[in-house]
Motif scaffolding. Structure first.
Motif, PDB file in Angstrom:
ATOM      1  N   GLU A  15       0.779  -1.102  -0.159  1.00  7.09           N
ATOM      2  CA  GLU A  15       0.095  -0.118  -0.108  1.00  7.09           C
ATOM      3  C   GLU A  15       0.910   1.130  -0.065  1.00  7.09           C
ATOM      4  O   GLU A  15       0.418   2.188  -0.756  1.00  7.09           O
ATOM      5  CB  GLU A  15      -0.753   0.055   1.185  1.00  7.09           C
ATOM      6  N   VAL A  18       2.233   1.531  -3.334  1.00  7.20           N
ATOM      7  CA  VAL A  18       1.187   2.230  -4.266  1.00  7.20           C
ATOM      8  C   VAL A  18       1.078   3.626  -4.383  1.00  7.20           C
ATOM      9  O   VAL A  18       0.799   4.405  -5.273  1.00  7.20           O
ATOM     10  CB  VAL A  18      -0.181   1.471  -4.285  1.00  7.20           C
ATOM     11  N   GLU A  22       1.434   6.514  -7.097  1.00  4.28           N
ATOM     12  CA  GLU A  22       0.490   7.299  -7.799  1.00  4.28           C
ATOM     13  C   GLU A  22       0.828   8.910  -7.486  1.00  4.28           C
ATOM     14  O   GLU A  22       0.215   9.498  -8.322  1.00  4.28           O
ATOM     15  CB  GLU A  22      -0.755   6.947  -6.663  1.00  4.28           C
ATOM     16  N   TYR A  35       7.992  -0.274  -8.620  1.00  5.88           N
ATOM     17  CA  TYR A  35       7.120  -1.221  -9.162  1.00  5.88           C
ATOM     18  C   TYR A  35       7.579  -2.666  -9.142  1.00  5.88           C
ATOM     19  O   TYR A  35       6.618  -3.662  -9.230  1.00  5.88           O
ATOM     20  CB  TYR A  35       7.081  -0.865 -10.692  1.00  5.88           C
ATOM     21  N   ALA A  38       6.729  -3.879  -5.662  1.00  6.49           N
ATOM     22  CA  ALA A  38       5.394  -3.981  -5.622  1.00  6.49           C
ATOM     23  C   ALA A  38       5.075  -5.365  -6.387  1.00  6.49           C
ATOM     24  O   ALA A  38       3.965  -6.231  -5.695  1.00  6.49           O
ATOM     25  CB  ALA A  38       4.474  -3.041  -6.332  1.00  6.49           C
TER      26      ALA A  38
END
Length: 69
Positions: A15, A18, A22, A35, A38
């Motif tokens: 989270e 992300v 974002e 990335y 993740a």
């Protein structure tokens, strides 16, 4: 990523990543690294969930078999 990370820790880390992604204010190289991390965390979480699902299924099957006696 720690190998023995708990599911909840991995989700929290995912989270956080992300949210950083974002924002879109990081250099491309850092974005690619995050990335990649993740993606690994997502796979790790999926594997933990599948393992838990399998264990629950085994327990349920065993309980069903025990009921037959």
């Amino acid at each position: 990523m720690k190998k023995n990370m708990k599911y909840e820790e991995a989700v929290k880390k995912l989270e956080e990543i992300v949210l950083k992604l974002e924002k879109g204010d990081m250099p491309l190289e850092d974005t690619v690294k995050l990335y990649d991390e993740a993606t690994k965390l997502s796979g790790y979480c999926t594997a933990l969930l599948e393992n838990a699902k399998l264990k629950i299924s085994e327990i349920s099957d065993k309980e069903g078999a025990d009921d037959e006696f």
